[in-house]
Design an enzyme around this catalytic site. Structure first.
Site, short mmCIF file in Angstrom:
data_model
loop_
_atom_site.label_atom_id
_atom_site.label_comp_id
_atom_site.label_asym_id
_atom_site.label_seq_id
_atom_site.Cartn_x
_atom_site.Cartn_y
_atom_site.Cartn_z
N LYS A 183 0.93 -1.05 0.03
CA LYS A 183 -0.06 0.25 0.15
C LYS A 183 0.98 1.34 -0.04
CE LYS A 183 -2.10 -1.68 3.59
NZ LYS A 183 -3.40 -1.79 3.52
N ARG A 184 0.15 2.45 -0.27
CA ARG A 184 0.98 3.80 -0.21
C ARG A 184 1.87 3.86 1.11
NH1 ARG A 184 -1.13 8.44 1.14
NH2 ARG A 184 -3.42 7.71 1.42
N LYS A 213 -0.61 4.33 8.08
CA LYS A 213 -0.71 2.76 7.34
C LYS A 213 0.12 1.98 8.22
CE LYS A 213 -2.18 4.23 2.90
NZ LYS A 213 -3.80 3.66 2.80
#
Length: 818
Positions: free
Chosen positions: A551-552, A557
């Site tokens: 993911k980015r 995150k």
């Protein structure tokens, strides 16, 4: 479903395909199979597929041109489409016949697919979601246009050099784009700068934009196929061109740079996705980009409606415009401008049309991601638009005073213009007839926290539509062997009706099915291991637990939390081997950081330094492997999701709007380890808590900690010796590889933070709980039957997370297309 071909029909079509491909090689390139380059073979194959698509696309356009259907215009700054060849073959149901035809020519379709560049039209989940939605709109035969920018260069090509992310140009169009069609007949002018003249005509104040700079918006259309569908929708992308190709006076004087200056200044608007905006010129270019594509799109929509003979008073009957995140918000004042300045509508008439035409999807609660632009920038760049925005703001402030009286603080933060900035989200909340979040939890946070005061005024506007992913690309294409196993077990209805996957539930208890399922997963891991060896020169064990976080790269995150777990395992094995788990694990990361995001780029460096140490330490190199796959993209994601065992969805609760990587990985039989954040909540509800590894603080607990102003992480660091040892390893030289103080800023952020709040994303608060969940996952992974049963249940319950269901929800609650 399309009628199945007889054997003779199949063979005849196969011969037609071979003849068409060979003919194109001769006519376009004067080459044969033996002499053609891989790119020429790819293009010959793609043009052959395109021929089939163009006929059906033309028929779809003819139907829409009758003008009796309401159409959706889905405005998005990103469309992360992925490679088109394989996806189109699946949707027109010709994958098998093309594969066999090419095989008879001595070619492998998989090799040909690898030649195609990923379209550089997006960055992460926002663009990938938009691409899934276009696929589902065509599959469900709902009339729609995706509208965006034809970026000449994508975000960037990521190279990892000495562990650091280096941004390289991504010239995805360098070999052309087989799938696009230029539409010069629809080009429009977009005007910037200049001044506004006011005058009276027919008793009404009028406005004239003069002395402006012009950029030409040139549209390029791409057909969007749907699975076994007669409807082909369109992705329209706008390219910026200068009205003046070259200044001949300057050129003839020998000033060649000045001769091309105007052209270059105009065309930079569509040059690159997300120009760095940590300086004024970058911010200005982003605002130019946003106005460019929405102005071009709105002009085109209005011209089309007038050509079809529709009254613009009836625009909401025929047009629904959807704003995907705040980037396209300027479409709202732009439609007001055209209706008032060019079509002679009064304000109230125009505003009624606008408020019935637009809807808005919010994708974040992060304050920094809710776009704001300086009024001063608008005044220079978009002088008429800022006049309209000011009037929207004035009228909305009056409305807010009616609701909140003299609570000026509340009115100021809810206003469209406040503190010298235009608040794009507030403009959407003011003008759109519907606002939706993208997961049940996210929507509740919008209603109760982020936009709670707007919700108190307009509760009827708010609705939830949980995200989804297309099962065609993310299972059928990414994992063909698993797709075949599923189809053999329950039929192929799941490809178009993903809720049919529920029929797999009984097979979770079928030992023979579990064995086949396990073999397919291992085969996919072997293929990914081969890719990793070729691209990273790291040998990984296909029998190890493939623990994946793709993911980015953003601090919320929490890739850093995963790194802390890896450090924990490394230290346990090297310092207390008799107490350590010896389960082989391969930790796989794929992520890009924004070029100006210092901390995210430092975390990438940390991941790669940890990999260097762990992968080469003789005590751990046969147990643990850490892999950072560079230049993460859609096509790379397809390889990873099919091979993953454990899906890391470990964002700080309340921060992730939804996520879609969690859905892609679940669909391919990876088990989720995650917080109760975003769509993880709904995944847990569907699979049951026995089939997912949930850990950490709840969103309410996180919000309570933030409200208290004290994370407690400094105390945890001081009293928890395991955590202290891990955090200290960031500064004690273990992973510095000879460079002093390399990760001191990460250490400082965890222990001291800023403004007295340490560890902003609460890694230390969640670490022990995460460790416990990771340990449980590792224990169950070695129990093959237990693990595979849980994995099959996850696949079976993934049907709800199809983008087809998402689109059906959007249509039911918001769009009302036929």
């Amino acid at each position: 479903m399309a009628k199945k071909m007889t054997k003779s029909e199949y063979n005849a079509q196969k011969e037609q395909i071979k003849s068409a491909i060979l003919g194109k090689l001769r006519r376009y390139y004067a080459k044969t199979i033996e002499t053609a380059t891989p790119t020429q073979i790819y293009k010959a194959c793609a043009f052959t597929v395109k021929d089939t698509i163009m006929e059906q696309w033309a028929r779809s356009r003819e139907v829409l041109e009758r003008g009796d259907k309401k159409e959706l215009y889905y405005l998005s700054f990103e469309f992360l489409m992925g490679r088109a060849l394989g996806n189109n073959l699946i949707n027109i149901m010709q994958m098998d016949v093309y594969r066999d035809a090419l095989k008879e020519c001595g070619l492998d379709l998989r090799d040909i697919e690898e030649v195609e560049n990923d379209a550089g039209l997006g960055n992460g989940g926002l663009g990938r979601l938009a691409a899934c939605f276009l696929d589902s709109l065509s599959t469900l035969e709902l009339p729609a246009f995706g509208c965006g920018i034809r970026y000449e260069y994508g975000l960037f090509r990521q190279k990892i050099v000495d562990g650091y992310q280096i941004e390289m140009p991504d010239p995805w169009l360098e070999d052309g784009n087989v799938w696009e069609v230029e539409r010069p007949e629809d080009q429009v002018e977009v005007h910037y700068n200049g001044r506004i003249e006011e005058y009276f005509e027919d008793g009404r104040m009028k406005f004239r934009h003069t002395d402006y700079n012009t950029v030409i918006g040139m549209p390029y259309d791409m057909p969007i196929s749907g699975y076994d569908s007669k409807m082909f929708n369109t992705l329209r992308l706008w390219k910026a061109r200068s009205p003046q190709v070259i200044n001949m006076n300057e050129f003839n004087r020998g000033d060649y740079a000045m001769a091309m200056k105007d052209r270059e200044l105009a065309e930079v608007v569509s040059k690159i996705l997300y120009p760095e905006d940590n300086h004024y010129e970058g911010k200005l270019l982003r605002l130019k980009q946003q106005y460019f594509f929405v102005s071009a799109t709105i002009q085109w929509i209005i011209k089309k409606q007038k050509r079809r003979g529709h009254s613009l008073y009836e625009l909401p009957k025929y047009v629904q415009i959807h704003i995907n995140d705040t980037h396209p918000t300027l479409a709202i004042p732009e439609l007001m401008r055209i209706l008032m300045d060019e079509e002679n509508f009064g304000w109230d008439e125009a505003w009624e049309i606008v408020t019935k035409t637009f809807a808005y999807t919010n994708h974040t609660i992060l304050t920094e991601a809710l776009e704001k632009w300086p009024v001063s920038m608008f005044e220079t760049l978009l002088p008429r638009i800022i006049q309209i925005v000011r009037e929207i703001d004035r009228r909305q402030r009056e409305n807010l005073r009616n609701h909140f009286g003299n609570d000026y603080g509340k009115i100021e933060y809810m206003a469209v213009i406040s503190n010298g900035n235009v608040n794009m989200a507030n403009m959407c909340l003011t003008a759109c007839h519907n606002i939706n979040g993208v997961a049940a939890l996210h929507t509740e946070i919008l209603k109760k926290e982020t936009f709670k005061d707007y919700y108190s005024i307009y509760p009827e506007k708010f609705v939830n539509v949980t995200n989804g992913v297309t099962p065609r690309r993310w299972l059928y294409k990414a994992n063909p062997e698993l797709s075949k196993l599923i189809t053999d077990a329950i039929g192929d209805g799941w490809v178009k009706k993903a809720d049919n996957l529920e029929k797999l539930i009984p097979f979770a208890d079928d030992a023979a099915f579990r064995e086949k399922f396990n073999k397919i997963k291992r085969d996919n891991k072997v293929m990914l291991a081969k890719y990793i060896k070729e691209h990273n020169n790291i040998t990984v064990d296909p029998d190890s637990l493939f623990d994946v976080q793709i993911k980015r790269l953003h601090e919320y995150k929490r890739q850093l939390l995963k790194v802390m777990h890896i450090i924990y395992r490394y230290k346990k094995i090297t310092e207390n081997p008799e107490q350590a788990s010896m389960l082989p694990e391969t930790f796989i990361f794929g992520a890009k950081s924004a070029p100006g995001y210092y901390m995210a780029k430092l975390i990438i460096k940390l991941i790669n330094n940890v990999a260097e140490v762990v992968n080469n330490d003789p005590r751990t190199k046969d147990i643990l492997k850490v892999v950072f796959i560079e230049n993460y993209s859609v096509s790379i994601a397809e390889k990873i999701v099919a091979a993953a065992n454990l899906s890391e969805q470990i964002s700080t609760a309340s921060k992730e709007a939804s996520g879609t990587g969690n859905m892609k990985l679940m669909l391919n039989g990876a088990l989720t380890i995650g917080t109760m954040d975003g769509a993880n909540v709904e995944i847990a509800e569907r699979v049951g808590l026995d089939n997912i590894y949930i850990f950490g603080l709840s969103s309410d607990e996180v919000l309570s900690i933030y409200a208290s102003g004290h994370s407690g992480s400094s105390e945890i660091y001081s009293t928890n010796m395991v955590i202290k040892s891990i955090v200290d390893s960031l500064i004690d030289g273990t992973f510095n590889l000879g460079k002093d103080n390399l990760f001191n800023d990460i250490y400082q952020s965890l222990v001291f933070g800023s403004n007295g709040f340490a560890d902003q994303y609460l890694l230390l608060r969640d670490f022990d709980s995460y460790l416990e969940a990771s340990h449980k996952a590792a224990q169950e992974f070695v129990q093959s039957d237990v693990w595979n049963k849980k994995a099959i249940i996850n696949v079976a319950k993934a049907g709800f997370f199809s983008s087809d269901r998402s689109i059906e929800d959007y249509n039911r609650y918001i769009w009302h297309l036929r």
